[in-house]
Design a protein around this motif. Structure first.
Motif, short mmCIF file in Angstrom:
data_model
loop_
_atom_site.label_atom_id
_atom_site.label_comp_id
_atom_site.label_asym_id
_atom_site.label_seq_id
_atom_site.Cartn_x
_atom_site.Cartn_y
_atom_site.Cartn_z
N HIS A 1 -3.01 21.67 -2.81
CA HIS A 1 -3.58 20.81 -2.12
C HIS A 1 -3.33 20.27 -0.29
O HIS A 1 -3.52 19.75 -0.03
N LYS A 2 -2.17 20.57 -0.34
CA LYS A 2 -1.36 19.85 1.23
C LYS A 2 -2.24 20.10 2.23
O LYS A 2 -1.45 19.50 2.93
N ASP A 3 -2.63 21.20 2.63
CA ASP A 3 -3.64 21.77 3.71
C ASP A 3 -4.60 21.09 3.53
O ASP A 3 -5.30 20.88 4.82
N VAL A 4 -5.53 20.90 2.56
CA VAL A 4 -6.51 20.07 2.83
C VAL A 4 -6.77 18.91 1.88
O VAL A 4 -7.82 17.62 2.32
N ALA A 5 -6.05 17.77 1.26
CA ALA A 5 -6.13 16.66 0.86
C ALA A 5 -5.09 16.02 1.01
O ALA A 5 -3.96 16.05 0.87
N THR A 6 -4.64 14.51 0.96
CA THR A 6 -3.30 13.73 1.43
C THR A 6 -3.38 13.15 -0.52
O THR A 6 -4.31 12.73 -0.89
N CYS A 7 -2.48 11.97 -0.13
CA CYS A 7 -2.58 10.98 -1.99
C CYS A 7 -3.73 10.82 -1.86
O CYS A 7 -4.28 10.09 -3.14
N ASN A 8 -4.12 9.48 -0.82
CA ASN A 8 -5.98 8.97 -0.76
C ASN A 8 -6.31 9.60 -1.23
O ASN A 8 -7.51 9.44 -1.98
N ASP A 9 -7.02 10.68 -0.65
CA ASP A 9 -7.89 11.67 -1.05
C ASP A 9 -7.82 12.12 -2.88
O ASP A 9 -8.90 11.70 -3.08
N ASP B 1 -11.77 15.92 -18.34
CA ASP B 1 -10.81 15.85 -17.85
C ASP B 1 -9.80 16.70 -17.44
O ASP B 1 -9.55 17.52 -17.49
N CYS B 2 -9.77 16.71 -15.24
CA CYS B 2 -9.31 17.99 -14.17
C CYS B 2 -7.98 18.04 -15.62
O CYS B 2 -7.27 18.85 -15.39
N THR B 3 -7.39 16.80 -14.90
CA THR B 3 -5.46 16.70 -15.25
C THR B 3 -5.27 17.53 -16.73
O THR B 3 -4.03 17.78 -16.64
N ARG B 4 -6.10 17.60 -17.44
CA ARG B 4 -5.49 18.30 -19.10
C ARG B 4 -5.33 19.23 -18.45
O ARG B 4 -4.06 19.85 -19.27
N CYS B 5 -6.24 20.07 -17.66
CA CYS B 5 -5.76 21.50 -17.90
C CYS B 5 -5.30 22.31 -16.39
O CYS B 5 -4.59 23.00 -16.17
N HIS B 6 -6.05 20.75 -15.09
CA HIS B 6 -5.39 21.36 -13.82
C HIS B 6 -3.92 20.47 -13.53
O HIS B 6 -4.45 20.20 -12.88
N GLU B 7 -2.79 19.93 -14.73
CA GLU B 7 -1.77 18.75 -14.33
C GLU B 7 -1.18 18.81 -12.74
O GLU B 7 -1.01 18.17 -12.41
N THR B 8 -1.23 20.19 -12.63
CA THR B 8 -0.01 20.45 -11.89
C THR B 8 -0.07 20.55 -10.39
O THR B 8 0.26 21.31 -9.56
N VAL B 9 -1.72 21.31 -10.31
CA VAL B 9 -2.81 21.50 -9.30
C VAL B 9 -2.53 20.48 -8.15
O VAL B 9 -1.72 21.29 -7.01
N GLY B 10 -1.88 19.32 -7.82
CA GLY B 10 -1.53 18.37 -6.64
C GLY B 10 -0.04 18.05 -6.66
O GLY B 10 0.31 18.22 -5.47
N HIS B 11 0.63 18.43 -7.86
CA HIS B 11 1.90 18.39 -7.85
C HIS B 11 2.50 19.13 -8.78
O HIS B 11 3.13 19.40 -9.33
N ALA B 12 2.75 20.30 -7.63
CA ALA B 12 3.10 21.96 -8.12
C ALA B 12 4.26 21.87 -8.77
O ALA B 12 5.57 21.00 -8.09
N LYS B 13 5.17 22.35 -10.22
CA LYS B 13 6.43 22.13 -10.14
C LYS B 13 7.19 23.41 -10.00
O LYS B 13 6.29 24.39 -10.18
N TYR C 1 7.45 14.28 -6.75
CA TYR C 1 6.63 14.51 -6.15
C TYR C 1 5.49 14.53 -5.17
O TYR C 1 4.85 15.88 -4.99
N LEU C 2 6.22 14.53 -3.42
CA LEU C 2 6.05 14.61 -2.67
C LEU C 2 6.75 15.93 -2.31
O LEU C 2 6.00 16.51 -2.47
N GLU C 3 8.13 16.65 -3.24
CA GLU C 3 8.11 17.76 -3.19
C GLU C 3 7.86 18.61 -4.07
O GLU C 3 7.10 19.83 -3.14
#
Length: 175
Positions: free
Chosen positions: A84-92, A163-175, A75-77
């Motif tokens: 979102h790496k340059d604009v948000a952290t996990c807490n955001d 439900d944003c995560t339904r369609c954008h599941e990998t935005v925060g954690h690219a695979k 998940y960190l990778e």
């Protein structure tokens, strides 16, 4: 002779005197012992969690703090590859933005379950987000991207929850 009577009277315990008092003290000592034991256990477990196991790392914003367990390495990778790496952290993305009390509750709830699951090793290889955390993440999406979502809200059927995560599941954690 009067002295002898006084000594005799104080040496002989009455039914309501020292014998009864010793029983009361015994119960009080048990309660005191239990209180000290519970308090000491709380301090001991808390110290272990926050010092030895570096639980305090979860209180900061750095993503590496969230990935202290090898189960979070992917998940960190993915976060490091994501948009979102340059604009948000996990807490955001994973903490509420509306009030501090709710944010602390979510952090404590997640911390408890993470500690339990990772300590016991009882977690799936592919970790899935809990429904309560999915709601928090969706609220965070709306918090940051609300201006872009006004058209989406108009198009959606009434009662159909966003439900944003339904369609954008990998935005925060690219695979």
């Amino acid at each position: 002779m009067a002295e002898e009577e006084t000594v005799t009277a104080t040496e002989q315990p009455s039914e309501a005197g020292p014998a009864r008092q010793r029983t009361w003290l015994r119960g009080k000592n048990v309660l005191l012992f239990l209180a000290v034991f519970v308090f000491g256990s709380f301090i001991g477990v808390g110290s272990f969690t926050f010092l030895y196991a570096n639980g305090i790392g979860y209180l900061y914003d750095e993503p590496e703090g969230c990935a202290q367990c090898h189960a979070m390495d992917d998940y960190l990778e993915g976060y490091n590859k994501g948009s979102h790496k340059d604009v948000a952290t996990c807490n955001d993305c994973h903490m509420p933005h509306d009030n501090l009390a709710k944010s602390l509750w979510v952090k404590a709830d997640n911390g408890f379950w993470h500690a339990l699951k990772f300590t016991t090793g009882d977690y799936p290889t592919n970790i899935e987000i809990r429904e309560s955390n999915r709601q928090v993440t969706n609220e965070a999406c709306v918090y940051c991207h609300g201006d872009y979502l006004s058209g989406v809200h108009e198009v959606r059927a009434e009662g159909d929850e966003l439900d944003c995560t339904r369609c954008h599941e990998t935005v925060g954690h690219a695979k």
